[in-house]
Design an enzyme around this catalytic site. Structure first.
Site, short mmCIF file in Angstrom:
data_model
loop_
_atom_site.label_atom_id
_atom_site.label_comp_id
_atom_site.label_asym_id
_atom_site.label_seq_id
_atom_site.Cartn_x
_atom_site.Cartn_y
_atom_site.Cartn_z
CE LYS A 91 -3.80 -2.57 2.58
NZ LYS A 91 -5.33 -1.57 3.22
CG ASP A 127 -7.97 0.19 3.22
OD1 ASP A 127 -9.01 -0.76 3.40
OD2 ASP A 127 -7.04 -0.46 3.27
P1 NAP Z 1 0.25 -3.69 10.69
O1 NAP Z 1 0.75 -2.36 9.73
O2 NAP Z 1 1.60 -4.84 10.85
O3 NAP Z 1 -0.37 -3.27 11.98
C1 NAP Z 1 -0.54 -3.71 13.23
C2 NAP Z 1 -0.47 -2.96 14.58
O4 NAP Z 1 -0.83 -3.79 15.34
C3 NAP Z 1 0.72 -2.48 14.73
O5 NAP Z 1 -0.44 -1.36 15.56
C4 NAP Z 1 0.89 -3.06 16.02
O6 NAP Z 1 2.31 -1.95 16.74
C5 NAP Z 1 0.32 -3.47 16.78
N1 NAP Z 1 0.11 -4.97 16.88
C6 NAP Z 1 1.01 -5.92 16.73
N2 NAP Z 1 0.91 -6.83 17.44
C7 NAP Z 1 0.40 -6.18 18.56
C8 NAP Z 1 0.87 -6.88 20.24
N3 NAP Z 1 0.39 -7.97 20.45
N4 NAP Z 1 0.55 -6.25 20.84
C9 NAP Z 1 -0.06 -4.87 20.71
N5 NAP Z 1 -0.26 -4.92 19.70
C10 NAP Z 1 0.16 -5.21 18.83
O7 NAP Z 1 -0.97 -4.16 10.41
P2 NAP Z 1 -2.50 -3.72 9.33
O8 NAP Z 1 -2.40 -3.85 8.70
O9 NAP Z 1 -2.66 -2.02 9.65
O10 NAP Z 1 -3.52 -4.24 9.97
C11 NAP Z 1 -4.19 -4.48 11.03
C12 NAP Z 1 -5.21 -4.81 11.25
O11 NAP Z 1 -6.78 -4.31 10.58
C13 NAP Z 1 -5.34 -6.11 10.54
O12 NAP Z 1 -5.73 -7.65 11.85
C14 NAP Z 1 -5.95 -6.67 9.94
O13 NAP Z 1 -7.14 -7.30 9.52
C15 NAP Z 1 -7.00 -5.44 9.64
N6 NAP Z 1 -6.95 -4.71 8.55
C16 NAP Z 1 -8.89 -4.82 8.43
C17 NAP Z 1 -9.82 -4.37 7.15
C18 NAP Z 1 -10.84 -4.34 6.90
O14 NAP Z 1 -11.48 -4.08 5.74
N7 NAP Z 1 -11.48 -5.05 7.64
C19 NAP Z 1 -8.95 -3.73 6.34
C20 NAP Z 1 -7.19 -3.12 6.24
C21 NAP Z 1 -7.08 -4.08 8.15
P3 NAP Z 1 3.37 -1.61 16.54
O15 NAP Z 1 3.16 -0.55 15.72
O16 NAP Z 1 4.04 -1.90 17.83
O17 NAP Z 1 3.75 -2.80 16.29
#
Ligand code: NAP
Length: 312
Positions: A91, A127
């Site tokens: 992205k 999004d």
């Molecule tokens: P990402 O960029 O990898 O970000 C992950 C986030 O989770 C970061 O803020 C990270 O914190 C945090 N995190 C990871 N492990 C953690 C833990 N053990 N304890 C606390 N915080 C933790 O992932 P993303 O692309 O943003 O996706 C995140 C979620 O959004 C996913 O579940 C995805 O399925 C969902 N999503 C849904 C849609 C939809 O259409 N429904 C669209 C996009 C994404 P740090 O910064 O400290 O690493």
């Protein structure tokens, strides 16, 4: 004409002969590009939308590793594509790769929807707007009227949601992230959106806090909705995102996670009496908004929703 079961194509396949996609019946003109991408549910509801609207086109999956992403992007016009969706991990690279991007995509630092306009690529991000529509549909309330606590503000989805909350002028935004400095930097960046006459009380309208129980408890007293945008909850073995004792009946709880339907957070929220919803609505609405960008017409939401649910 080649008839096609538009499952999944590799980057090599695409780049070897981009023109072949126009020869399928109907022609393949749209795709979701990701790595991995096999799990994507977008083809199920986008193909149903195309079929329902009588648009002679198919939507497929392109499995593209990072090193091939920019070549695939530049080959979209030659392949006769109308556009594409972009998912992880591309992205941010998509924002860098398009010729022009709308203001929300620029502010959120990423593009999930590309429109091919002649030889030019135009970038959007649906999004955040998709989440806003999902919340309106699920809870009958607009983001701008809510005090929001956002978990996972440092991730890609979290940043997009924070920007959406800021641009809509939500009442208050509490950014929570495991790595606190990411949330603090984002709070500083978005602070100008929160300078207004509309101060509802002494609490600052945008704050960043660590993932600590005491901080969460204090700030939840001033929150209407809790949004989980961490990657926790995707697996059933994940620890709870926040302790269930912090959830109360007067909270709205939105979990962006959609794999597997419910999540531990949603189960805990429901047990506490809170109204809650999973990320399927966000997925559906971001896709519907992409469809509207490609075809400049409203998306057949009911048909897309049915196709999405029967694909689960
Ligand atoms: P990402 O960029 O990898 O970000 C992950 C986030 O989770 C970061 O803020 C990270 O914190 C945090 N995190 C990871 N492990 C953690 C833990 N053990 N304890 C606390 N915080 C933790 O992932 P993303 O692309 O943003 O996706 C995140 C979620 O959004 C996913 O579940 C995805 O399925 C969902 N999503 C849904 C849609 C939809 O259409 N429904 C669209 C996009 C994404 P740090 O910064 O400290 O690493």
């Amino acid at each position: 004409m080649q008839s096609c079961d538009p499952e999944i194509f590799s980057a090599e396949d695409f780049l070897a002969n981009p023109k072949k996609f126009a020869a399928f019946d109907p022609p393949v003109r749209l795709a979701v590009i990701g790595d991995p991408v096999a799990h994507s549910r977008s083809p199920a509801f986008q193909n149903e939308a195309l079929r329902f609207c009588g648009i002679p086109a198919q939507y497929t999956k392109l499995h593209v590793p990072p090193e091939a992403f920019s070549d695939v992007l530049r080959a979209l016009p030659e392949a006769g594509f109308l556009g594409a969706n972009v998912t992880l991990p591309h992205k941010a690279a998509a924002l860098a790769g398009v010729d022009v991007a709308d203001s929300y995509a620029q502010a959120s630092g990423s593009v999930n929807t590309i429109l091919v306009n002649g030889e030019s690529l135009v970038g959007f991000n649906t999004d955040g707007p998709g989440l806003a529509r999902a919340i309106r549909e699920e809870f009958r309330v607009d983001l701008r009227d809510l005090r929001v606590m956002l978990l996972g503000a440092g991730g890609g989805a979290g940043r997009g949601i924070a920007v959406q909350c800021a641009m809509e002028g939500c009442q208050r935004l509490v950014l929570v992230n495991r790595t606190l400095d990411k949330a603090q930097a984002l709070a500083q960046e978005l602070a100008p959106y929160f300078h207004s006459e509309r101060l509802s009380g002494p609490a600052e309208r945008i704050v960043a806090i660590p993932f600590e129980d005491a901080d969460l408890r204090r700030e939840l007293e001033n929150a209407d909705i809790l949004i989980n945008a961490t990657s926790l909850g995707m697996k059933r073995t994940d620890p709870p995102v926040i302790p269930s004792s912090l959830l109360t009946a007067n909270l709205l709880v939105y979990d962006t996670v959609y794999a597997g339907g419910s999540s531990r957070l949603l189960e805990d929220a429901a047990a506490a009496g809170a109204r809650c919803a999973n990320g399927l609505g966000m997925l559906l609405h971001q896709g519907a908004l992409s469809f509207e960008i490609w075809f400049n017409r409203s998306a057949p939401l009911d048909e897309m929703r049915r196709a999405l649910h029967s694909n689960l």
